[in-house]
Enzyme design. Structure first.
Site, mmCIF file in Angstrom:
data_model
loop_
_atom_site.group_PDB
_atom_site.id
_atom_site.type_symbol
_atom_site.label_atom_id
_atom_site.label_comp_id
_atom_site.label_asym_id
_atom_site.label_seq_id
_atom_site.Cartn_x
_atom_site.Cartn_y
_atom_site.Cartn_z
ATOM 1 C CB CYS A 12 1.007 0.495 -1.172
ATOM 2 S SG CYS A 12 -0.644 1.160 -0.977
ATOM 3 C CG HIS A 36 -10.846 -2.271 0.018
ATOM 4 N ND1 HIS A 36 -10.642 -2.437 -1.330
ATOM 5 C CD2 HIS A 36 -12.092 -1.778 0.133
ATOM 6 C CE1 HIS A 36 -11.717 -2.061 -1.984
ATOM 7 N NE2 HIS A 36 -12.606 -1.640 -1.124
ATOM 8 C CG HIS A 70 -9.901 2.420 -3.716
ATOM 9 N ND1 HIS A 70 -8.779 1.892 -4.303
ATOM 10 C CD2 HIS A 70 -10.257 1.548 -2.758
ATOM 11 C CE1 HIS A 70 -8.484 0.754 -3.712
ATOM 12 N NE2 HIS A 70 -9.356 0.527 -2.761
ATOM 13 C CB CYS A 92 -3.525 6.465 -4.092
ATOM 14 S SG CYS A 92 -1.877 6.020 -4.662
ATOM 15 C CG HIS A 120 -12.334 -1.557 -7.317
ATOM 16 N ND1 HIS A 120 -11.779 -0.343 -6.969
ATOM 17 C CD2 HIS A 120 -11.825 -2.466 -6.473
ATOM 18 C CE1 HIS A 120 -10.948 -0.531 -5.958
ATOM 19 N NE2 HIS A 120 -10.962 -1.816 -5.626
ATOM 20 C CD GLU A 122 -7.920 2.043 -9.105
ATOM 21 O OE1 GLU A 122 -7.597 1.261 -8.194
ATOM 22 O OE2 GLU A 122 -7.322 2.087 -10.188
ATOM 23 C CB CYS A 186 0.047 0.789 -8.338
ATOM 24 S SG CYS A 186 0.935 1.041 -6.856
ATOM 25 C CB SER A 214 -8.426 -5.831 -0.430
ATOM 26 O OG SER A 214 -7.190 -5.668 -1.089
ATOM 27 C CG ASN A 216 -3.750 -5.017 -2.979
ATOM 28 O OD1 ASN A 216 -2.944 -5.641 -2.310
ATOM 29 N ND2 ASN A 216 -4.481 -4.032 -2.470
HETATM 30 FE FE1 F3S Z 1 -1.338 1.739 -2.944
HETATM 31 FE FE2 F3S Z 1 -1.863 3.725 -4.446
HETATM 32 FE FE3 F3S Z 1 -0.702 1.658 -5.404
HETATM 33 S S1 F3S Z 1 -3.152 2.993 -2.815
HETATM 34 S S2 F3S Z 1 -1.463 -0.059 -4.235
HETATM 35 S S3 F3S Z 1 0.187 3.023 -3.925
HETATM 36 S S4 F3S Z 1 -2.360 2.765 -6.315
#
Ligand code: F3S
Length: 274
Positions: A12, A36, A70, A92, A120, A122, A186, A214, A216
């Site tokens: 991402c 991750h 994070h 991020c 987590h 974050e 996100c 991870s 996601n």
């Molecule tokens: Fe990536 Fe930031 Fe979204 S690390 S998944 S763009 S919150």
């Protein structure tokens, strides 16, 4: 057997940005894993001499630390600042945002509810920015057990499913006078998830590539499994098993937001060789 990549997958914006920052900070260390994905962390170490330090007390004056995507806890940041460590922030921006919201809304007297996993990194970071009461919940049952004030501000972990966030918001709006909702989920996560859903419907085996810790990537696996019962999560080509592909016609591949493109291609090539 055909092999198809999801329309959106892999790195991402936040991860690409963090890697670029780390590559430009040769000789630094990250506090905790930058992203991750252990393979990418090893590459940064090997090619750019970017180390990994898990112990915050090991940083000394004039060391350079790169803050992971994070983010870290507010008090940890202060600790590094007090030690005169050079801080390069690769958090991020989509994670910095909920940190700011939590700080501001708690300062205004709102109870803070965070939808996410309390363990987590974050969420530990986001939570640490609260100046007042803060609660982390994963579902409505946990929410029902809280004794909240009438003014509530809600944020979500960036990788959460919007459908589940809506359930919590629905409950709060019915039961409390003032609820300020912030959509901190996100887009990159949505895009990868939508593409995984589309592809899983057309596949009879799905390979999800990414770190096993991870969040996601694990969500991509759960979406893939909803539509394709033969879905597997792997980190590298060595974990592939030939029997997963026996008698299959269409293999779909997707990858979590911290998975490097070179790992994805290695896996795709290995599947193609079967
Ligand atoms: Fe990536 Fe930031 Fe979204 S690390 S998944 S763009 S919150």
């Amino acid at each position: 057997m055909t092999i198809n990549l999801a329309e959106n997958y892999g790195f991402c914006f936040g991860v690409k940005r963090a890697i670029e920052i780390a590559e430009n900070t040769v000789g630094s260390s990250t506090y905790g894993p930058l992203i991750h994905n252990s393979k990418e962390i090893n590459r940064l170490q090997k090619d750019f001499n970017v180390g990994l330090q898990e112990d915050i007390n090991a940083f000394k004056k004039d060391d350079t630390v790169v803050i992971r995507t994070h983010g870290i806890e507010k008090q940890e940041l202060k600790h590094l600042q007090d030690k005169d460590v050079n801080i390069i922030d690769a958090t991020c921006p989509y994670v910095t945002k909920p940190q700011e919201i939590v700080e501001e809304m708690s300062d205004k007297g709102y109870d803070i509810v965070i939808f996410g996993d309390a363990e987590h990194p974050e969420i530990k970071g986001v939570k640490s920015y609260s100046k007042g009461r803060v609660f982390v919940v994963l579902n409505q049952d946990e929410l029902e057990n809280l004794n909240l004030k009438s003014k509530i501000a809600v944020v979500a972990q960036t990788t959460r499913k919007v459908e589940n966030y809506l359930k919590l918001i629905n409950y709060l709006i019915i039961n409390y006078k003032e609820v300020r909702v912030f959509n901190t989920i996100c887009n990159a996560t949505f895009e990868n998830q939508d593409a995984a859903r589309d592809l899983a419907q057309k596949s009879d085996v799905m390979i999800v590539i990414g770190g096993k810790n991870s969040s996601n990537t694990k969500q991509l696996l759960s979406i893939a499994k909803e539509y394709c019962s033969d879905a597997y999560l792997i980190e590298g080509p060595e974990e592939l098993q030939t029997q997963w592909f026996e008698g299959k016609n269409a293999c779909g591949i997707t990858a979590g937001a911290s998975t490097p493109q070179w790992v994805i291609l290695q896996i795709k090539d290995k599947i193609a060789s079967y």
